[in-house]
Design a protein around this motif. Sequence first.
Motif, PDB file in Angstrom:
ATOM      1  N   GLN A  85       0.820  -1.211   0.000  1.00 19.19           N
ATOM      2  CA  GLN A  85       0.000   0.000   0.000  1.00 19.19           C
ATOM      3  C   GLN A  85       0.858   1.267   0.000  1.00 19.19           C
ATOM      4  OE1 GLN A  85      -3.174  -0.018   2.880  1.00 19.19           O
ATOM      5  NE2 GLN A  85      -3.915  -2.029   2.271  1.00 19.19           N
ATOM      6  N   GLY A  86       1.906   1.266  -0.812  1.00 18.17           N
ATOM      7  CA  GLY A  86       2.757   2.435  -0.957  1.00 18.17           C
ATOM      8  C   GLY A  86       3.781   2.625   0.133  1.00 18.17           C
ATOM      9  N   VAL A  87       3.863   1.695   1.074  1.00 15.58           N
ATOM     10  CA  VAL A  87       4.823   1.793   2.169  1.00 15.58           C
ATOM     11  C   VAL A  87       5.968   0.818   1.923  1.00 15.58           C
ATOM     12  CG1 VAL A  87       5.157   1.629   4.668  1.00 15.58           C
ATOM     13  CG2 VAL A  87       2.943   2.379   3.744  1.00 15.58           C
ATOM     14  N   ASN A  88       7.185   1.278   2.171  1.00 14.86           N
ATOM     15  CA  ASN A  88       8.359   0.425   2.028  1.00 14.86           C
ATOM     16  C   ASN A  88       8.460  -0.489   3.258  1.00 14.86           C
ATOM     17  OD1 ASN A  88      10.800  -0.682   1.339  1.00 14.86           O
ATOM     18  ND2 ASN A  88      12.009   1.153   1.716  1.00 14.86           N
ATOM     19  N   ILE A  89       8.270  -1.788   3.055  1.00 13.40           N
ATOM     20  CA  ILE A  89       8.253  -2.769   4.136  1.00 13.40           C
ATOM     21  C   ILE A  89       9.411  -3.743   3.944  1.00 13.40           C
ATOM     22  CG2 ILE A  89       6.939  -4.632   5.240  1.00 13.40           C
ATOM     23  CD1 ILE A  89       5.669  -1.869   5.614  1.00 13.40           C
ATOM     24  N   HIS A  90      10.070  -4.112   5.039  1.00  7.82           N
ATOM     25  CA  HIS A  90      11.158  -5.086   4.976  1.00  7.82           C
ATOM     26  C   HIS A  90      10.721  -6.410   5.581  1.00  7.82           C
ATOM     27  CE1 HIS A  90      14.597  -1.904   4.656  1.00  7.82           C
ATOM     28  NE2 HIS A  90      13.767  -1.892   3.634  1.00  7.82           N
ATOM     29  N   VAL A  91      11.118  -7.493   4.941  1.00  3.87           N
ATOM     30  CA  VAL A  91      10.824  -8.838   5.427  1.00  3.87           C
ATOM     31  C   VAL A  91      12.129  -9.604   5.540  1.00  3.87           C
ATOM     32  CG1 VAL A  91       9.623 -11.014   4.996  1.00  3.87           C
ATOM     33  CG2 VAL A  91       8.530  -8.843   4.370  1.00  3.87           C
TER      34      VAL A  91
END
Length: 301
Positions: A85-91
């Motif tokens: 949703q447009g957010v930079n997420i790290h996994v």
Amino acid sequence: MPMNVLPARFEGESLPLNIDLHMHSTASDGALSPEALVLLCRQRGLTHMALTDHDTVAGIAEASAAAERAGICLLAGTELSTRWQGVNIHVVGLLPEGVRGSLREGLASQAIAREARAERIAERMEKVGLVDALARAREQAGGDRPLGRPDFARALVAAELVPDMATAFNKHLGSGKAGDIKSLWPELSEVVGWILDSGGVAVMAHPLRYRLTRRKRGQLLDAFVAAGGQATELVNGFQNPDETRDLSRQCQERQLLASVGSDFHFPGGHLAPGSMSPVPRTATLPVWRHPLLAGLVDSAA
């Protein structure tokens, strides 16, 4: 045990561990080589560690050899960049069987995306006064690995455009700033799929850092679970204990396991391998109780 190394204690666990499952080396944007990082972990009394460089496993072979000599249990891993949703997420992918299946192609595509991203960050940093930004960031990297935002931050500091790394991120490179380029990353669900295809455990990295409301964070965790995500970092570095307890409740509601890590990058900062906030009293199970990681504790017990 060295100061500031806190054993990870979970309710019902008979063996508290000196463990850190989120650290970086020179294979991405860390300051220490994989071998030097392992040696620092041994000096600090860690028994278990994971090397989780950004979008690469290039340092794992060196770290594994060093860990075997040092008597430390090392788990291969990587921290993958995604979008939600447009957010930079790290996994974080914890990879007991190494890189397999679609993760191979995924890491190759991430390297290409990082190159393109670095070029776009450089263009934006030149607009704020960093001349020859790409070359200056490369100088800070000290090699040919993919560039990250910390390399540009160090270049800004070296050029005396900002006084320190924190200011570089607050003004130019942090979330929502000019240098926060995220449109090139794959979707969260795709990246989780890569990790699962490799026989790994998918861990949501530092969920309290994304500046989301509690409701929005819950939606993120729901999407992560729907994609097959299995755990989240309950503790990442130092964080507010009330927020940690609230995150623990959100994990329990979704039956997510809990991981812990310092997110260590360089010596001399406020974080060091194994330094992090304590785990609150929680019924959330630790990630090393996942069946794929069941041997992690026993191998060094």
